[in-house]
Design a protein around this motif. Structure first.
Motif, mmCIF file in Angstrom:
data_model
loop_
_atom_site.group_PDB
_atom_site.id
_atom_site.type_symbol
_atom_site.label_atom_id
_atom_site.label_comp_id
_atom_site.label_asym_id
_atom_site.label_seq_id
_atom_site.Cartn_x
_atom_site.Cartn_y
_atom_site.Cartn_z
ATOM 1 N N THR A 134 0.846 -1.189 0.000
ATOM 2 C CA THR A 134 0.000 0.000 0.000
ATOM 3 C C THR A 134 0.880 1.237 0.000
ATOM 4 O O THR A 134 1.678 1.447 0.913
ATOM 5 N N ILE A 135 0.749 2.044 -1.045
ATOM 6 C CA ILE A 135 1.570 3.244 -1.163
ATOM 7 C C ILE A 135 0.682 4.437 -1.453
ATOM 8 O O ILE A 135 -0.289 4.343 -2.210
ATOM 9 N N HIS A 136 0.991 5.552 -0.816
ATOM 10 C CA HIS A 136 0.255 6.787 -1.067
ATOM 11 C C HIS A 136 0.887 7.487 -2.274
ATOM 12 O O HIS A 136 2.093 7.770 -2.276
ATOM 13 N N VAL A 137 0.083 7.763 -3.287
ATOM 14 C CA VAL A 137 0.583 8.422 -4.495
ATOM 15 C C VAL A 137 -0.309 9.617 -4.806
ATOM 16 O O VAL A 137 -1.497 9.452 -5.102
ATOM 17 N N PRO A 138 0.221 10.839 -4.744
ATOM 18 C CA PRO A 138 -0.583 12.009 -5.115
ATOM 19 C C PRO A 138 -1.014 11.931 -6.581
ATOM 20 O O PRO A 138 -0.342 11.311 -7.415
ATOM 21 N N ASP A 139 -2.123 12.559 -6.895
ATOM 22 C CA ASP A 139 -2.650 12.508 -8.266
ATOM 23 C C ASP A 139 -1.679 13.099 -9.278
ATOM 24 O O ASP A 139 -1.636 12.672 -10.438
ATOM 25 N N ASN A 140 -0.903 14.095 -8.849
ATOM 26 C CA ASN A 140 0.028 14.757 -9.772
ATOM 27 C C ASN A 140 1.440 14.181 -9.689
ATOM 28 O O ASN A 140 2.409 14.804 -10.130
ATOM 29 N N ALA A 141 1.585 12.992 -9.110
ATOM 30 C CA ALA A 141 2.915 12.418 -8.897
ATOM 31 C C ALA A 141 3.625 12.112 -10.198
ATOM 32 O O ALA A 141 3.024 11.668 -11.176
ATOM 33 N N ARG A 142 4.915 12.371 -10.188
ATOM 34 C CA ARG A 142 5.814 11.951 -11.256
ATOM 35 C C ARG A 142 7.202 11.830 -10.642
ATOM 36 O O ARG A 142 7.471 12.346 -9.553
#
Length: 439
Positions: A134-142
């Motif tokens: 389970t990893i938290h990834v922001p919508d704008n992640a790159r």
């Protein structure tokens, strides 16, 4: 000075700089190389290089370090020399719009042929990590993943190099804290230890890490070598949890300074903040002037492992932004890892300008360990006077002290002024527990 194969070379400090220097000098045919260290136990329990792991990465905006790091990575991969100390998990770096440090580091990695994968959106970021995590990834992640990198078992790497130094004919003597540099006609000719023993030498190399300024105030290095404590915490996983996270890459956020590792063989996860850190100011007994001095398990027992509560909370907050399930677990322990910071994060490697028999090899500035296989080559070149002029100037002792606020060597967050360590604000065992989630 001119050195030759029979010169008596005494290296003070059995850490990254000292051992790598000893090994490279022995490889060049020097026959009388001795390393002494203050600690009775080696690797020294409180040395920055004695750690469960360190990042091995080539991502620098200064291509000098990118090239040198790629040489070091090639060396780490030689299992005949380093065993299983190096683990090529890959290093994932989030990218942020307008952050020049990471963008330039990415360009240099690509230019030098690193195995780089540009990660352009949130879905692609999730695929960098095992699907069961389970990893938290922001919508704008790159970001980008450098597969030519990972981490090293730090203490194992130091022990391996100690063994290679002794196998090559060098001598390593523990339990010898120095109290004096003894001089003749202004030149260092021997050192005196706390127990009264002296060691004569034709050349002395000081590689004492974060104790450089406080142990040798007469060298006036406070402006060039600042001891800063950097905050580290660990989490103990179960074997099942360890297997779940084992194949994750190193996570390294140059913008916030937060980084963390996949679990080691003991299922311990280490996480830390790479920033301005903390100073521990004490009045020097000789000069009466304040100098930042490491506060460690050696000087303060278990109490020397505590970090500020605010830093512990920041670590948990940053962890929740990557692995939210791990952020709900208690911390197993903490540690202040003591850096030796120069003002521009370039190292100090070269002769002391007032003493032709004294060489400095220090000021790792939190990014030296990955170069363990090769950094001693630079020191040996400096001793022999064969460093290219631009490299010699980069590392010169007594060079003009400028700050690297443009983030040329290390990220901008590293140049935030360090805070003062306040003992009343250090964490307690209760602070290691996660904050209960309200119903």
């Amino acid at each position: 000075m001119t050195v030759h194969a029979e010169s008596r070379i005494l290296i003070v400090g059995a850490g990254c700089f000292g051992l790598s220097s000893a090994y490279h000098l022995l490889k060049r045919g020097y026959k009388n190389v001795t390393v002494i260290d203050r600690s009775a136990v080696l690797p020294a329990p409180d040395a920055a290089s004695t750690d469960i792991n360190k990042i091995v990465r080539s991502s620098y905006p200064d291509i000098f370090y990118t090239r040198l790091a790629r040489e070091a990575i090639d060396a780490w991969k030689n299992q005949e020399e380093w065993g299983d100390a190096y683990h090529e998990s890959g290093v994932y770096c989030p990218l942020k719009v307008g952050e020049l440090y990471t963008d330039k580091a990415y360009e240099n990695d690509v230019t030098l042929g690193a195995r780089i994968e540009h990660i352009g959106d949130a879905d692609a970021v999730r695929k960098v990590f095992p699907p069961s995590v389970t990893i938290h990834v922001p919508d704008n992640a790159r970001g980008y993943l450098n597969r030519d990198g990972g981490w090293a078992f730090a203490a194992q790497g130091i022990q391996t190099l100690m063994d290679r130094v002794t196998a090559s004919g060098g001598h390593i003597i523990p339990g010898k804290p120095i109290i004096d540099l003894l001089k003749t006609d202004g030149k260092t000719t021997s050192v005196r230890c706390e127990d009264g023993t002296t060691y004569d030498a034709d050349l002395v190399v000081l590689s004492v890490g974060s104790w450089t300024a406080s142990a040798f105030p007469e060298l006036h290095l406070q402006g060039q070598c600042l001891a800063t404590g950097q905050c580290v915490a660990t989490i103990q996983l179960t074997p099942e949890e360890g297997d779940l996270y084992r194949d994750c890459p190193v996570f390294l956020n140059f913008h916030t300074g937060f980084y963390m590792f996949p679990p080691n063989r003991d299922n311990v996860v280490k996480l830390a903040i790479h920033d301005g850190g903390y100073t521990h100011m004490l009045a020097d007994a000789r000069t009466k002037k304040p100098v930042s001095t490491p506060r460690t398990v050696a000087s303060h027992g278990a109490d020397g492992l505590r970090i500020p509560k605010a830093a512990l909370q920041k670590l948990r907050t940053e962890l929740a932004q990557v692995y939210p399930e791990l952020a709900r677990k208690p911390f197993a322990g903490t540690r202040l890892c003591w850096y030796t910071d120069s003002s521009d994060d370039n190292w100090l490697i070269g002769y002391h300008p007032q003493d032709p028999n004294l060489v400095l090899a220090t000021a790792g500035s939190g990014h030296a360990f990955k170069f363990l296989p090769v950094i001693g080559r630079l020191v040996a070149d400096a001793i022999e006077g064969t460093l290219p002029p631009d490299v010699a100037n980069r590392f010169a002792v007594g060079r003009p002290q400028v700050t690297g606020k443009d983030g040329v060597v290390e990220p901008e967050i590293r140049y935030h002024p360090p805070e003062k360590l306040v003992e009343e604000q250090l964490c307690t065992p209760e602070d290691l527990q996660p904050v209960p989630v309200s119903a």
